[in-house]
Design an enzyme around this catalytic site. Structure first.
Site, PDB file in Angstrom:
ATOM      1  N   ASN A 211       0.844  -1.198   0.000  1.00 39.29           N
ATOM      2  CA  ASN A 211       0.000   0.000   0.000  1.00 39.29           C
ATOM      3  C   ASN A 211       0.881   1.252   0.000  1.00 39.29           C
ATOM      4  O   ASN A 211       2.102   1.153   0.007  1.00 39.29           O
ATOM      5  CB  ASN A 211      -0.956  -0.027   1.200  1.00 39.29           C
ATOM      6  CG  ASN A 211      -0.188  -0.095   2.506  1.00 39.29           C
ATOM      7  OD1 ASN A 211       0.571   0.794   2.846  1.00 39.29           O
ATOM      8  ND2 ASN A 211      -0.363  -1.205   3.226  1.00 39.29           N
ATOM      9  N   ASP A 281      -3.947  -6.359   5.287  1.00 40.72           N
ATOM     10  CA  ASP A 281      -4.928  -7.187   5.988  1.00 40.72           C
ATOM     11  C   ASP A 281      -4.848  -8.644   5.533  1.00 40.72           C
ATOM     12  O   ASP A 281      -5.134  -9.558   6.299  1.00 40.72           O
ATOM     13  CB  ASP A 281      -6.345  -6.645   5.741  1.00 40.72           C
ATOM     14  CG  ASP A 281      -6.554  -5.324   6.463  1.00 40.72           C
ATOM     15  OD1 ASP A 281      -6.011  -5.182   7.578  1.00 40.72           O
ATOM     16  OD2 ASP A 281      -7.233  -4.429   5.910  1.00 40.72           O
ATOM     17  N   LYS A 291       8.421 -17.403 -10.691  1.00 43.68           N
ATOM     18  CA  LYS A 291       7.582 -16.303 -11.183  1.00 43.68           C
ATOM     19  C   LYS A 291       6.313 -16.880 -11.837  1.00 43.68           C
ATOM     20  O   LYS A 291       6.403 -17.803 -12.652  1.00 43.68           O
ATOM     21  CB  LYS A 291       8.386 -15.507 -12.209  1.00 43.68           C
ATOM     22  CG  LYS A 291       7.695 -14.269 -12.673  1.00 43.68           C
ATOM     23  CD  LYS A 291       8.556 -13.497 -13.658  1.00 43.68           C
ATOM     24  CE  LYS A 291       7.714 -12.451 -14.357  1.00 43.68           C
ATOM     25  NZ  LYS A 291       8.339 -11.938 -15.562  1.00 43.68           N
ATOM     26  N   PRO A 307      -2.420 -11.819  10.723  1.00 43.91           N
ATOM     27  CA  PRO A 307      -2.738 -11.586  12.133  1.00 43.91           C
ATOM     28  C   PRO A 307      -2.805 -10.087  12.397  1.00 43.91           C
ATOM     29  O   PRO A 307      -2.160  -9.297  11.710  1.00 43.91           O
ATOM     30  CB  PRO A 307      -1.539 -12.207  12.866  1.00 43.91           C
ATOM     31  CG  PRO A 307      -0.446 -12.248  11.852  1.00 43.91           C
ATOM     32  CD  PRO A 307      -1.091 -12.384  10.513  1.00 43.91           C
ATOM     33  N   VAL A 310      -1.332  -5.315  16.403  1.00 40.81           N
ATOM     34  CA  VAL A 310      -1.598  -4.501  17.595  1.00 40.81           C
ATOM     35  C   VAL A 310      -2.523  -5.244  18.559  1.00 40.81           C
ATOM     36  O   VAL A 310      -2.332  -5.194  19.780  1.00 40.81           O
ATOM     37  CB  VAL A 310      -2.106  -3.090  17.204  1.00 40.81           C
ATOM     38  CG1 VAL A 310      -3.532  -3.089  16.708  1.00 40.81           C
ATOM     39  CG2 VAL A 310      -1.960  -2.127  18.366  1.00 40.81           C
ATOM     40  N   LYS A 339     -12.966   0.130  17.615  1.00 40.18           N
ATOM     41  CA  LYS A 339     -11.629  -0.484  17.523  1.00 40.18           C
ATOM     42  C   LYS A 339     -10.905  -0.454  18.860  1.00 40.18           C
ATOM     43  O   LYS A 339     -10.191  -1.393  19.220  1.00 40.18           O
ATOM     44  CB  LYS A 339     -10.782   0.245  16.478  1.00 40.18           C
ATOM     45  CG  LYS A 339     -10.925  -0.378  15.121  1.00 40.18           C
ATOM     46  CD  LYS A 339     -10.151   0.329  14.053  1.00 40.18           C
ATOM     47  CE  LYS A 339     -10.831   0.059  12.726  1.00 40.18           C
ATOM     48  NZ  LYS A 339     -10.367   0.876  11.648  1.00 40.18           N
ATOM     49  N   LYS A 343      -9.967  -4.175  19.936  1.00 41.28           N
ATOM     50  CA  LYS A 343      -8.539  -4.528  19.908  1.00 41.28           C
ATOM     51  C   LYS A 343      -7.886  -4.359  21.276  1.00 41.28           C
ATOM     52  O   LYS A 343      -6.678  -4.505  21.393  1.00 41.28           O
ATOM     53  CB  LYS A 343      -7.805  -3.667  18.874  1.00 41.28           C
ATOM     54  CG  LYS A 343      -8.305  -3.847  17.448  1.00 41.28           C
ATOM     55  CD  LYS A 343      -7.327  -3.266  16.439  1.00 41.28           C
ATOM     56  CE  LYS A 343      -7.913  -3.267  15.043  1.00 41.28           C
ATOM     57  NZ  LYS A 343      -6.873  -3.345  13.999  1.00 41.28           N
TER      58      LYS A 343
HETATM   59  O1  C5P Z   1      -8.342  -2.497  11.691  1.00 38.66           O
HETATM   60  P1  C5P Z   1      -7.501  -1.404  11.152  1.00 38.66           P
HETATM   61  O2  C5P Z   1      -6.547  -1.855  10.075  1.00 38.66           O
HETATM   62  O3  C5P Z   1      -8.244  -0.165  10.782  1.00 38.66           O
HETATM   63  O4  C5P Z   1      -6.619  -0.984  12.429  1.00 38.66           O
HETATM   64  C1  C5P Z   1      -5.566  -0.084  12.325  1.00 38.66           C
HETATM   65  C2  C5P Z   1      -4.663  -0.264  13.503  1.00 38.66           C
HETATM   66  O5  C5P Z   1      -4.339  -1.622  13.705  1.00 38.66           O
HETATM   67  C3  C5P Z   1      -3.332   0.417  13.277  1.00 38.66           C
HETATM   68  O6  C5P Z   1      -2.828   0.796  14.532  1.00 38.66           O
HETATM   69  C4  C5P Z   1      -2.505  -0.685  12.646  1.00 38.66           C
HETATM   70  O7  C5P Z   1      -1.108  -0.456  12.816  1.00 38.66           O
HETATM   71  C5  C5P Z   1      -2.986  -1.889  13.402  1.00 38.66           C
HETATM   72  N1  C5P Z   1      -2.957  -3.143  12.642  1.00 38.66           N
HETATM   73  C6  C5P Z   1      -2.070  -4.157  13.013  1.00 38.66           C
HETATM   74  N2  C5P Z   1      -2.092  -5.348  12.341  1.00 38.66           N
HETATM   75  C7  C5P Z   1      -2.964  -5.574  11.344  1.00 38.66           C
HETATM   76  C8  C5P Z   1      -3.853  -4.565  10.958  1.00 38.66           C
HETATM   77  C9  C5P Z   1      -3.830  -3.365  11.623  1.00 38.66           C
HETATM   78  O8  C5P Z   1      -1.269  -3.953  13.919  1.00 38.66           O
HETATM   79  N3  C5P Z   1      -2.942  -6.734  10.712  1.00 38.66           N
END
Ligand code: C5P
Length: 400
Positions: A211, A281, A291, A307, A310, A339, A343
């Site tokens: 990204n 994600d 390749k 996974p 955070v 969130k 989380k």
């Molecule tokens: O769920 P979302 O992606 O919006 O959440 C964003 C927060 O979660 C950010 O702090 C990002 O660094 C963290 N994150 C993570 N691992 C993931 C997805 C998001 O640590 N796989």
């Protein structure tokens, strides 16, 4: 909330350079932070901006001459040198840096510099070639050895048409850094782990999914945490940013790497975990060894969920204080609070990614921060400044 300059006396010494126009704004920002400001201008500075402007903004007479009987009858130069808590030279031209480094006292600015016991700082601004010149760097090293704080210039396009290092930092940023000179480290002795940048999820040996995250916010936070006295581990995906001073950087590629590095760093000791990384994600279910060859008109790639780094850290039994980020385009508070809870975060900082003027690749950001019993709005400003405000918010909550 921010470090302030309340009751602090600041001499803003302006030397000759095009960045002198920014010094007018700097006077306002220093005053906004609570400082009483006296402006000193060299003869060359007055070619770029008038003393009248600086007088109107500072609310104090402007000092331009070393040997001026009227000025000496008001506040003489020795008195002025004693009055100050901080002398900031901004912009500091290559010529002024050379004179300060050598201890030459041939005008009001350089004499005050020698005669003061106040903190001293310079914000150099000049053409990139002049900045890169060995002699300029030697002069800066000499000043640093003498305990002078150097506010390093930023890179970018210059008034002369060149591109490179030498732009004076923005006024709002400089004022904040001046305030920080008086702040006691809010994170002294604390260990901070920060994730930053994007992750790259390989499809085959030459292709990946990623990204646009630049990593800037995480790197600014790393710097701000160091400034606040913390020891900092920065776990970063692939970005084009230099490692900030005094930061331990761990370079990773994929979300799985980032998770492993985060778990290890937290196990080694962590008081504050900051997740700025834009973690992919999903990742391809399999990484082809060779390749992938062109096939028919369509190709289907199976993705599996990565996974949540955070959330994994926040689920640990002895979890650190955890700050997460969210990029939302609507119903910011509702999604953010969701969130925060789901989380198990202690704090969440949200930016509105529907705005074109801030966010991912930009140097600016604006955020709304939520924690269990409160919230704060951080107005649009450079990421460096937003980072300091966030660090102060975390430090406050940590102390609680
Ligand atoms: O769920 P979302 O992606 O919006 O959440 C964003 C927060 O979660 C950010 O702090 C990002 O660094 C963290 N994150 C993570 N691992 C993931 C997805 C998001 O640590 N796989």
């Amino acid at each position: 909330m921010l470090a302030t300059l309340k009751h602090k006396r600041v001499i803003l010494a302006v030397s000759g350079g095009i960045a002198a126009y920014k010094s007018a704004d700097l006077v306002r920002r220093l005053k906004d932070a609570g400082a009483d400001v006296h402006v000193v201008m060299t003869a060359a500075a007055q070619q770029f901006i008038t003393p009248l402007t600086m007088q109107a903004l500072s609310g104090n007479p402007v000092h331009t001459e070393l040997l001026d009987s009227a000025a000496e009858a008001g506040m003489g130069h020795i008195q002025l040198a004693r009055w100050a808590d901080l002398i900031l030279v901004a912009p500091a031209s290559a010529d002024v840096l050379a004179r300060l480094a050598q201890g030459i006292a041939n005008d009001l600015l350089t004499t005050l510099w020698l005669a003061t016991r106040a903190k001293r700082a310079v914000a150099p601004a000049m053409n990139q070639q002049m900045w890169a010149a060995n002699v300029t760097q030697e002069n800066l090293a000499k000043l640093a050895e003498q305990g002078v704080t150097i506010f390093t210039p930023a890179a970018g396009s210059q008034a002369c048409g060149d591109v490179g290092m030498g732009r004076m930092p923005e006024a709002v940023d400089l004022a904040q850094r001046c305030a920080d000179l008086f702040a006691v480290g809010t994170l002294t002795g604390k260990k901070v782990v920060i994730t930053a940048g994007p992750t790259q999820e390989a499809l085959d040996p030459v292709r990946y999914i990623t990204n646009h995250s630049s990593g800037k916010m995480g790197f600014c936070l790393a710097e701000a945490c160091v400034e606040a006295g913390a020891s900092v581990t920065l776990i970063s995906g692939p970005v084009h940013l230099p490692t900030p001073d005094r930061v331990q950087r761990i370079k990773v590629i994929s979300a799985m790497d980032m998770l492993q590095a985060s778990q290890q760093a937290v196990a080694d000791g962590c008081d504050l975990f900051i997740a700025t990384a834009a973690v992919a994600d999903y990742r391809p279910a399999t990484v082809a060894e060779q390749k992938i060859k062109k096939q028919g008109d369509n190709i289907v790639i199976e993705l599996v969920k990565n996974p949540d780094i955070v959330a994994t850290i926040a689920a640990l039994p002895n979890k650190p204080f955890v700050l997460g980020f969210a990029a939302e385009t609507e119903r910011v508070e509702e999604y953010a609070r969701g969130k925060l809870k789901n989380k198990n975060l202690d704090m969440i900082a949200c930016n509105d990614v529907s705005r074109a003027d801030i966010g991912f690749q930009s140097d600016d950001n604006a955020m709304t921060v939520f924690w269990q019993n409160g919230m704060a709005k951080l107005e649009k400003s450079p990421k460096t400044y937003i980072a300091r405000q966030l660090v102060n918010l975390c430090a406050k909550q940590l102390q609680n």
